[in-house]
Each structure stands twice: as C-alpha cells, then as structure tokens.
Scaffold this active site. Structure first.
Site, PDB file in Angstrom:
ATOM      1  N   HIS A  94      -1.805   4.076  11.482  1.00  0.00           N
ATOM      2  CA  HIS A  94      -0.562   4.838  11.516  1.00  0.00           C
ATOM      3  C   HIS A  94      -0.649   6.000  12.496  1.00  0.00           C
ATOM      4  CE1 HIS A  94      -3.049   6.957   8.564  1.00  0.00           C
ATOM      5  NE2 HIS A  94      -2.265   8.026   8.657  1.00  0.00           N
ATOM      6  N   HIS A  98      -4.591   6.464  14.176  1.00  0.00           N
ATOM      7  CA  HIS A  98      -5.871   6.339  13.492  1.00  0.00           C
ATOM      8  C   HIS A  98      -5.728   5.327  12.366  1.00  0.00           C
ATOM      9  CE1 HIS A  98      -3.576   9.639  11.705  1.00  0.00           C
ATOM     10  NE2 HIS A  98      -4.169   9.383  10.555  1.00  0.00           N
ATOM     11  N   HIS A 152       0.854  -1.191   0.000  1.00  0.00           N
ATOM     12  CA  HIS A 152       0.000   0.000   0.000  1.00  0.00           C
ATOM     13  C   HIS A 152       0.883   1.231   0.000  1.00  0.00           C
ATOM     14  CE1 HIS A 152      -2.957   2.945   1.215  1.00  0.00           C
ATOM     15  NE2 HIS A 152      -3.912   2.041   1.259  1.00  0.00           N
ATOM     16  N   HIS A 186      -7.457  14.161  12.802  1.00  0.00           N
ATOM     17  CA  HIS A 186      -6.476  13.279  13.436  1.00  0.00           C
ATOM     18  C   HIS A 186      -5.180  14.068  13.537  1.00  0.00           C
ATOM     19  CE1 HIS A 186      -9.222  10.253  11.381  1.00  0.00           C
ATOM     20  NE2 HIS A 186      -9.422  10.094  12.678  1.00  0.00           N
ATOM     21  N   GLU A 208      -4.006  15.866  10.188  1.00  0.00           N
ATOM     22  CA  GLU A 208      -4.890  15.608   9.053  1.00  0.00           C
ATOM     23  C   GLU A 208      -6.333  16.037   9.358  1.00  0.00           C
ATOM     24  OE1 GLU A 208      -4.586  11.435   8.386  1.00  0.00           O
ATOM     25  OE2 GLU A 208      -2.401  11.446   8.221  1.00  0.00           O
ATOM     26  N   TYR A 214     -16.001   6.537   2.216  1.00  0.00           N
ATOM     27  CA  TYR A 214     -14.545   6.422   2.318  1.00  0.00           C
ATOM     28  C   TYR A 214     -14.226   4.994   2.722  1.00  0.00           C
ATOM     29  CZ  TYR A 214      -9.799   7.312   4.066  1.00  0.00           C
ATOM     30  OH  TYR A 214      -8.447   7.275   4.295  1.00  0.00           O
TER      31      TYR A 214
END
Length: 437
Positions: free
Chosen positions: A331, A367, A288, A361, A337, A346
């Site tokens: 992460h 999160h 990813h 976040h 963010e 989402y």
C-alpha cells in the site's frame, strides 16, 4: 496499587498518602491540612467543554513556584523538536534500522534520548516526534518536565520507573506509559539499563479511539488503564529541574525534591497500560481489514478521522481468513508510519526487522511484505494460524516525518533494506492463473 483510568474521558480520581490530606467538599481551603499548598495543574484551557476539560488539584509541601529559580540553558543535542528540516543529506526513501547500541558511558533517560523523526510544528501544537531512549543510569536528583508535549513511552528491554509528582509508574517490556505535558518526574532504571521508544505528541492529547460498529467492547478497554496512587518525598537536598520549552532546554537548581505532592484529585494524570490486555478484532471469513482496527490510542487533529498521531499495535492473534493474502497488503498511504518491534517477529517482515529495531515508511512511499513473506503467504495452507510471541507497534501521523541527522548517520541503518522487495517476480502471463512457477 493503582486506579483504573479512562484517558481523555474526564473521570476524576482521588488519592492521598496521609489521612485527611485531601480536602473534602472544596478544592482550595483557606488552610489545607498539614500546612500543604493547594495548586491546580491544567491540561486544557479553562473553558474547554466538560468532557475535554482536564485538570488535577495537587496538595503539596511547597508550591511549584519554588521550582522556578533562575534558569540557564542546557543542551541535549540528540533530542530534536519539529520543525527540524534539512538536518541531513540522505535522499528520500524507505528506511529500516537495527537496534542502536547502548552507550558505553553513564547515560540517563534525558541524555539517552535519540530523536529519529520529527513531524509538524511544536510551536503550533501539531505533529509529533519519534525517539528511542537508551539509559544505563538512574536520575537521582535530576527531574524533568516537558512543556512542549505529552510523552508516550514504550518499554522494549529492561524495566523503567517513572517517579512522578503524582505517584510512581514502573514499566516492564510490553507496557506503555503516557506522561502528560507539564508533569514533573525523574526516571530510574532498576535493571541497570533500559531501551525503548517514545512518541512526543505536540498536539491534542491521546485518548481512546471511537469503536464505531465494533460497539462497546474490545480493542483497548478503559478498565485496563492505570494511574498511580499518591506518593511523595520530603527531601531537602540539592536537586536540578530540566525543562523542555519550545524545543529548547533549560535547567535550574533548587534545594529540595520537587516530588512533594501528598495528595491529589482530578483527571489530568499519568497512566500506564499493558499491551497484552488489548483485545484485537479481525476478519473471520475473508479479506484483510485496515490496520486501524489495532489502534490503542489516538491523538485527534482538527479533521475528523485524520489523526495527529495514532498509536497502533500488532499483537498476538489468530489468522483465520479464507482465500485471503493474510499479511498486510502492499500500500501507499497519506499517513506516515514509524514502526518498532518490541519482541518476536513481524509477519510481513520475518527477517531483518528485529526487536529494538525501527522502520520508517513516509507518506505515499510504497511498502508491504518483503519477497520472502509474500512467497510464504501466497502458498500457505489457509488453516487457522495463531501469531504468537510478537508485538510490533506504529506511530502513525498525518504529517511527513523528517529524519534527523542522528537517524541518517546511525550505524545500524540497513543500507540494503530496499532490496527486500527486489526478488518480487512478474507473475502476469496473460492467463487467469498467472505464473506461479
């Protein structure tokens, strides 16, 4: 009709409404055509390097010094500017909000600006603020310019039209506009009401990110950015001008429209972009990539690779990676963010995060996918899947984002958001397979 524009790359454009109103071969002729006044609008210091030097020449009916009559203070209590510390008593945490309700009373774009977070210091020209706008009335004879920041506007519901001194930009949901620092404009809501998001960028101007190994194509391509053609009004009626300057608001009254630029040329101008033209890249075998591959625009800081603000989107795209947990991984991050959802769902938060909603976040607060999203992605058959009818975005900054009192007290704050991770199970049992019962 619009022109292609490459933000921050120094391209010059020219546009005129009346034939011959744009001087040729000189910027400030002794007597410009039509009795116009020549005026320069600068977006950078005069001595900035050529590639970063931004200015436009405007040829207008009256010079803008005619706009600056005696000012008086004005109040927009829900519009805050960094630093804005200690504004509430809410404890540190990860937060999410449902869409705020539209106001019941007539509210224009300025009155409907609601600050959610602030970061950095506007006086030091660093950082940003995250806002939502809620408007159900057009600005008819009121006008505005922001001396503190450029403004990135994300339309979420309802059309919104920016009638600027350099031309008209209309956005539909899923489009964005960037309004440069100092640009004069008014805002109209053709559909009767509109809601969206604003990033007020106090620092270096937004530009296209470097593509690195990606090469010359994909992500946001310069040809898809559009600037308006010249437009003007010669209207002699009472008008107001509101100015945001060092976090305070000031208003003055004049006897004519300030949107009287008949022609202009240069590279300091508003522009719009349709997010559906973004060309995403991603993993085509396994793993990813970092979300930075979805950066549309970046406002750099003095530290290379560490943005003052990044504007990142999560658009429709194919997921094809093998043996990979496909949603965003869990992460913690040095960046902070602020997210919004324009439409659809989402993939990391399939419930609870709805169009018009927001989440925050902050730096180093963990999160990632909620329990439902984790379970679904961990057990899914890894065949090619296309994420459709989705568009989320993120204002990401190197600075901590401070909540405002408005955000802390907003009735749509989801008090139970933190519980979305409560059902994540311990799966470690000492065996390589783990416990997936």
């Amino acid at each position: 009709m619009t022109l292609s524009y490459m933000p921050g790359f120094g391209n010059d454009f020219e546009t005129e409404t009346l034939p011959g109103s744009l001087p040729q071969g000189r910027n400030s002729p002794q007597r410009p055509a039509y009795g116009l006044y020549a005026e320069q609008l600068s977006g950078s210091p005069f001595t900035a390097p050529r590639g970063a030097n931004e200015r436009s020449w405007l040829y207008r009916i009256r010079p803008s010094v005619k706009h600056h009559r005696r000012f008086r203070r004005a109040e927009f209590p829900n519009w805050k500017t960094a630093p804005n510390m200690g504004d509430h008593e809410l404890a540190l945490g990860q937060y999410r909000w449902d869409p705020p309700p539209m106001p019941s009373e007539p509210t224009d774009f300025l009155q409907g600006m609601r600050t959610m977070t602030t970061a950095g210091d506007a006086l030091g020209q660093s950082g940003m603020a995250s806002h939502i706008y809620l408007a159900n009335r057009s600005m008819t004879d009121d006008h505005f310019f922001n001396a503190d920041a450029e403004m990135l506007v994300v339309a979420q519901t309802g059309r919104i039209r920016f009638v600027t001194e350099m031309g008209i930009i209309e956005l539909v949901p899923g489009e964005i506009a960037v309004l440069p620092r100092g640009l004069m404009f008014r805002v109209e809501v053709p559909d009767g009401e509109a809601r969206g998001y604003v990033c007020e960028n106090y620092g270096a101007k937004f530009t296209l990110p470097n593509r690195g190994p990606i090469g010359a194509n994909c992500l946001a391509n310069p040809r898809d950015f559009k600037t308006p053609v010249a437009w003007f009004e010669d209207k002699e009626t009472p008008c107001r001008i509101v100015v945001k300057w060092c976090g305070s608001f000031h208003v003055t009254e004049i006897g004519h429209s300030p949107l009287d630029v008949v022609a202009w040329h240069g590279n300091y101008a508003p522009y719009k972009y349709d997010l559906s033209t973004f060309s995403p890249v991603g993993a085509i075998l396994f793993d990813h990539p970092d979300p930075s591959i979805f950066t549309v625009l970046t406002a750099p800081s003095g530290e290379e690779g560490t943005a003052n603000v990044d504007f990142v989107i999560f658009p429709p795209r194919w997921l094809v990676a093998e043996d990979t947990f496909r949603p965003p991984w869990y992460h913690r991050n040095v960046m902070s963010e602020f997210m919004g959802l324009i439409r659809g769902r989402y993939d990391a938060k399939e419930t609870g995060f709805v169009p018009g909603g927001m989440s925050l976040h902050n730096m180093m607060l963990a999160h990632g996918p909620d329990a439902e999203g984790f379970e679904k992605a961990s057990r899914a058959e890894l065949k090619p899947v296309k994420l459709e009818d989705t568009m989320a975005f993120m204002f990401e900054t190197r600075f901590p984002q401070m909540l405002t009192r408005y955000a802390a007290d907003l009735e749509t704050l989801q008090e139970d958001y933190i519980d979305c991770w409560s059902r994540l199970k311990k799966r470690f049992n000492g065996t390589p397979e783990g416990d997936w019962s």
